[in-house]
Write a protein that holds these residues in place. Structure first.
Motif, PDB file in Angstrom:
ATOM      1  N   ILE A 140      -2.965  36.698  30.936  1.00 18.33           N
ATOM      2  CA  ILE A 140      -4.155  36.201  31.632  1.00 18.33           C
ATOM      3  C   ILE A 140      -4.040  34.692  31.865  1.00 18.33           C
ATOM      4  CG2 ILE A 140      -6.638  35.786  31.363  1.00 18.33           C
ATOM      5  CD1 ILE A 140      -6.804  38.495  29.966  1.00 18.33           C
ATOM      6  N   MET A 141      -3.545  33.963  30.858  1.00 16.14           N
ATOM      7  CA  MET A 141      -3.394  32.510  31.011  1.00 16.14           C
ATOM      8  C   MET A 141      -2.397  32.181  32.119  1.00 16.14           C
ATOM      9  SD  MET A 141      -3.453  31.059  27.097  1.00 16.14           S
ATOM     10  CE  MET A 141      -2.717  29.510  27.632  1.00 16.14           C
ATOM     11  N   ILE A 142      -1.267  32.924  32.165  1.00 13.56           N
ATOM     12  CA  ILE A 142      -0.250  32.667  33.193  1.00 13.56           C
ATOM     13  C   ILE A 142      -0.828  32.949  34.572  1.00 13.56           C
ATOM     14  CG2 ILE A 142       1.944  33.490  34.131  1.00 13.56           C
ATOM     15  CD1 ILE A 142       2.841  33.933  31.216  1.00 13.56           C
ATOM     16  N   VAL A 143      -1.550  34.068  34.709  1.00 17.83           N
ATOM     17  CA  VAL A 143      -2.141  34.417  36.004  1.00 17.83           C
ATOM     18  C   VAL A 143      -3.164  33.355  36.412  1.00 17.83           C
ATOM     19  CG1 VAL A 143      -3.636  36.081  37.177  1.00 17.83           C
ATOM     20  CG2 VAL A 143      -1.694  36.881  35.816  1.00 17.83           C
ATOM     21  N   ALA A 144      -3.958  32.868  35.448  1.00 23.19           N
ATOM     22  CA  ALA A 144      -4.956  31.845  35.761  1.00 23.19           C
ATOM     23  C   ALA A 144      -4.274  30.561  36.234  1.00 23.19           C
ATOM     24  CB  ALA A 144      -5.809  31.561  34.522  1.00 23.19           C
ATOM     25  N   MET A 145      -3.158  30.188  35.575  1.00 24.44           N
ATOM     26  CA  MET A 145      -2.427  28.988  35.995  1.00 24.44           C
ATOM     27  C   MET A 145      -1.894  29.148  37.412  1.00 24.44           C
ATOM     28  SD  MET A 145      -0.297  27.652  32.663  1.00 24.44           S
ATOM     29  CE  MET A 145       0.985  27.042  33.778  1.00 24.44           C
TER      30      MET A 145
END
Length: 34
Positions: free
Chosen positions: A15-20
């Motif tokens: 989720i963090m990677i997608v948000a970035m």
């Protein structure tokens, strides 16, 4: 227990990677439009 916690942390990382990627993509689009 351990495997469930591992899966949860992996989901959080995804989720963090997608948000970035989304934030950088929207910033690039804003720069391109303006």
């Amino acid at each position: 227990m351990a495997s469930k916690r591992e899966k949860r942390t992996k989901i959080i990382v995804y989720i963090m990677i997608v948000a970035m990627i989304l934030s950088t993509f929207t910033a690039g689009l804003a720069m391109f439009i303006n």
